[in-house]
Design a protein around this motif. Sequence first.
Motif, PDB file in Angstrom:
ATOM      1  N   ALA A  74       1.010  -1.127  -0.174  1.00 37.31           N
ATOM      2  CA  ALA A  74       0.074  -0.043  -0.071  1.00 37.31           C
ATOM      3  C   ALA A  74       0.710   1.101  -0.014  1.00 37.31           C
ATOM      4  N   ASP A  75       2.122   1.178   0.490  1.00 41.31           N
ATOM      5  CA  ASP A  75       2.993   2.216   0.408  1.00 41.31           C
ATOM      6  C   ASP A  75       3.823   2.570  -0.736  1.00 41.31           C
ATOM      7  N   GLY A  76       3.686   1.557  -1.888  1.00 35.86           N
ATOM      8  CA  GLY A  76       4.306   1.774  -3.235  1.00 35.86           C
ATOM      9  C   GLY A  76       5.693   1.030  -3.173  1.00 35.86           C
ATOM     10  N   GLN A  77       5.926   0.271  -2.196  1.00 33.66           N
ATOM     11  CA  GLN A  77       7.260  -0.608  -2.049  1.00 33.66           C
ATOM     12  C   GLN A  77       7.011  -1.859  -2.479  1.00 33.66           C
ATOM     13  N   ASN A  78       8.091  -2.404  -3.500  1.00 31.77           N
ATOM     14  CA  ASN A  78       8.000  -3.588  -3.959  1.00 31.77           C
ATOM     15  C   ASN A  78       8.558  -4.596  -2.954  1.00 31.77           C
ATOM     16  N   ASN A  79       8.416  -5.991  -3.493  1.00 29.56           N
ATOM     17  CA  ASN A  79       9.028  -7.033  -2.564  1.00 29.56           C
ATOM     18  C   ASN A  79      10.373  -7.622  -3.273  1.00 29.56           C
ATOM     19  N   GLU A 123       2.754  -5.823 -28.958  1.00 31.69           N
ATOM     20  CA  GLU A 123       3.935  -5.302 -29.039  1.00 31.69           C
ATOM     21  C   GLU A 123       4.153  -3.883 -28.487  1.00 31.69           C
ATOM     22  N   PHE A 124       5.234  -4.001 -27.289  1.00 36.33           N
ATOM     23  CA  PHE A 124       5.465  -2.879 -26.556  1.00 36.33           C
ATOM     24  C   PHE A 124       6.922  -2.563 -26.697  1.00 36.33           C
ATOM     25  N   THR A 125       7.078  -1.145 -26.675  1.00 36.60           N
ATOM     26  CA  THR A 125       8.670  -0.696 -26.798  1.00 36.60           C
ATOM     27  C   THR A 125       8.449   0.464 -25.743  1.00 36.60           C
ATOM     28  N   GLY A 126       9.338   0.473 -24.955  1.00 37.33           N
ATOM     29  CA  GLY A 126       9.576   1.520 -23.926  1.00 37.33           C
ATOM     30  C   GLY A 126      10.398   1.303 -22.877  1.00 37.33           C
ATOM     31  N   ALA A 127       9.853   1.411 -21.473  1.00 33.91           N
ATOM     32  CA  ALA A 127      10.714   1.354 -20.393  1.00 33.91           C
ATOM     33  C   ALA A 127       9.717   0.800 -18.933  1.00 33.91           C
ATOM     34  N   ALA A 128      10.249  -0.322 -18.460  1.00 29.36           N
ATOM     35  CA  ALA A 128       9.754  -0.818 -17.319  1.00 29.36           C
ATOM     36  C   ALA A 128      10.272   0.186 -16.291  1.00 29.36           C
ATOM     37  N   LEU A 129       9.481   0.856 -15.474  1.00 33.24           N
ATOM     38  CA  LEU A 129       9.937   1.836 -14.307  1.00 33.24           C
ATOM     39  C   LEU A 129      10.041   1.165 -13.062  1.00 33.24           C
ATOM     40  N   GLY A 130       9.643   0.038 -12.998  1.00 36.31           N
ATOM     41  CA  GLY A 130       9.621  -0.603 -11.362  1.00 36.31           C
ATOM     42  C   GLY A 130       8.185  -0.496 -10.849  1.00 36.31           C
ATOM     43  N   ASP A 131       7.861  -1.366  -9.869  1.00 34.66           N
ATOM     44  CA  ASP A 131       6.761  -1.409  -9.194  1.00 34.66           C
ATOM     45  C   ASP A 131       5.542  -1.757 -10.026  1.00 34.66           C
ATOM     46  N   GLY A 132       5.807  -2.417 -11.164  1.00 37.56           N
ATOM     47  CA  GLY A 132       4.691  -2.626 -12.154  1.00 37.56           C
ATOM     48  C   GLY A 132       4.523  -1.790 -13.061  1.00 37.56           C
ATOM     49  N   GLN A 133       5.199  -0.759 -13.229  1.00 36.98           N
ATOM     50  CA  GLN A 133       5.017   0.443 -13.974  1.00 36.98           C
ATOM     51  C   GLN A 133       5.699   0.518 -15.376  1.00 36.98           C
ATOM     52  N   PHE A 134       4.898   1.021 -16.500  1.00 39.02           N
ATOM     53  CA  PHE A 134       5.580   0.797 -17.703  1.00 39.02           C
ATOM     54  C   PHE A 134       5.360   2.096 -18.624  1.00 39.02           C
ATOM     55  N   GLN A 135       6.117   2.452 -19.366  1.00 38.59           N
ATOM     56  CA  GLN A 135       5.682   3.560 -20.377  1.00 38.59           C
ATOM     57  C   GLN A 135       6.342   3.530 -21.598  1.00 38.59           C
ATOM     58  N   GLY A 136       5.503   3.709 -22.898  1.00 40.93           N
ATOM     59  CA  GLY A 136       6.175   3.326 -24.055  1.00 40.93           C
ATOM     60  C   GLY A 136       5.185   3.544 -25.177  1.00 40.93           C
TER      61      GLY A 136
END
Length: 654
Positions: free
Chosen positions: A124-129, A246-259
């Motif tokens: 819930a605090d946004g921290q991953n495991n 098909e995805f081209t971009g960046a994985a930003l961590g914590d399950g986030q993607f942009q591209g």
Amino acid sequence: MKNPWVRSVVLILGTILAAAALGAGGLFYLISRLDVRAEIERAVENATGRELTIEGDVGVTFWPVLGLKAERASLANVAGGRAPALVTMEELDIGVEIAPLFQRDVVVRRLVLQKPQVALEVGADGQNNWTFAPQTPPPGPTPTPPPTSEAPPPQPQSRFSLREVRTIDGEVSFYDARGGVGWIVGDADLTTSIESLNTPVRLEGSVRYADRPIDLNVVIGAPRSAIAGHGSAAEIKLDSDLLQVEFTGAALGDGQFQGNLNASGPNLRELAAWTGTPIQGGYGLENFAVAGRIGVNAGEYAFSNATFTVDRIAGRGDFTLSQSRGKPYLSGRLELMDFDLNPYLPGQTPPPEVAETPAPTTEGVAAPAAAPPAEIAVVVAPARAIDVTAAPSETPIDFSGLRGVNADVELITHAVLVQRMRIDSARVSVVLNDGFLASTLQDVRLYGGSASGRMEIDARALAVKLVQELSLQNVDAQRFLSDAINLQTIEGRAELQFRLRTQGGTQSELLSGVDGRAHIEVVSGALRGVDLGGVSRTIRNALRGELIAPEARTPFNGFSATFAIADGVLASNNLSFNTPDLRITGVGVIDTPQRRLDMRLAPRSPRGGLVFPFSVRGPFDQLGYTSDIRDTALREITARVSQVQTAARADAEN
């Protein structure tokens, strides 16, 4: 051994073999004396900051590689994690080549994980495991090295590489506590190789999600950064029978993607059901494609400058797809090109099969140019909401589609077909929440005029409630009324205002439950099918056929009426026709459930004098014209008008 050099070679080889055997025996003795399980657990815990537990046997091999096999191993989750362990596996098999170790190179020939279960989480605090915190030695005095006149020789840097990493019959789960969303994939058979944590890594293989296989091809540009949770460039390809991505971009961590994303599939309804958010009711929503910029975060898919197609609908916009109480939730701004809305309306028949629409391209992420207004082909004529020439239907109307999706969108449309009506363009705000739809219509262009208003549909209960408030200006009366209610007898430019409420589950129930108010004004037109002036002049005699024939017309400068509406019955005491020769006033009742008209008209010459009043009464398809000089029809119809007006006022107050 007469030849001395042969004897020398044999002695040398024997010495080497003896030394090797002695070394192997010594290595085996040393390893057998060590607690290998404890050493492995300690090393992993120091490297990750997590407790490693090996419940099964631990074995060591020496040829052809230095190998380690551990059974039933698990790596602990973070404190307070949802799952008891981050990773559990039935068997871990590691094989390290011996020769490169002498050059400080660690070459793992194989790393095989049998039936691993990986539980990825975001709290819930946004921290991953999956971000590790290696243990550091306890603080203490730092020993001072003895002084030396020479710098120590540089130490060779160790290198690490994995020739092959295999996951056999694995399972990976993900849960994001911020949005309460997650997923699980099984039958994970994956293969990769890692030359360095600083060089791109490709992962290939297949997984199974909700009983459907998915082929994967993933490239991670910076593995070390990705493992540390700092993100990395990424390329992802997914291929299944319901979805190609098909995805081209960046994985930003914590399950986030942009591209940039390019996705398509044969059936949006089946895809929604497969991903756990089925769309209930209605038709259509099959072939689909979307292309554009995407941001993924906590179960939300935010598209920007995106183009899309669904069935035969094409559009573009900035929108977000997510979930709301277990349903698909759409928000944002969409521009829709010419399309037919009828396949998605309650009570309509399924659309005909059409050729698959080619997927949009992400090349430049260019939005399609707005097409000029075009005629939309109607394969099967759709039903009208009301048809004054036919009895209302008793077939239940399925509004369940409104309960399958939630939305908050602003729509800009080009040409749209709604039942028989054509809207040239519109701006509409739509909010849909668990079966309750509220829409505001702005800047609507149709039939040469404009419209505005609002509409509500409450489909949360079996008896659906409808509210409609519309104002139309300068529309072509004949075309609009013909397409809306199949009334083709009024020509001219019209202004109409409606404020209606009703409820029911069939067309008949909805029609017989209408309450509210309506006003109509038509200028520079004609009433087709009857010559009212001719009727009034000859009412004492038998009506001539041409006075009520289809080609008969009553030209007028203006026509207006205000109707009170109660239980589907329209009543007015201010009917007014202004023709070049007559001023015609009247009262009337239009009983739509019974499909009957009762009207009394009193034509007068503008120069004065009484022209014989008459009544028009009977079923819609069998109207009769009779004199009403004695005001018999006037009294009966006026009483009925008063009843309807009283009932309408009572309904409005409630």
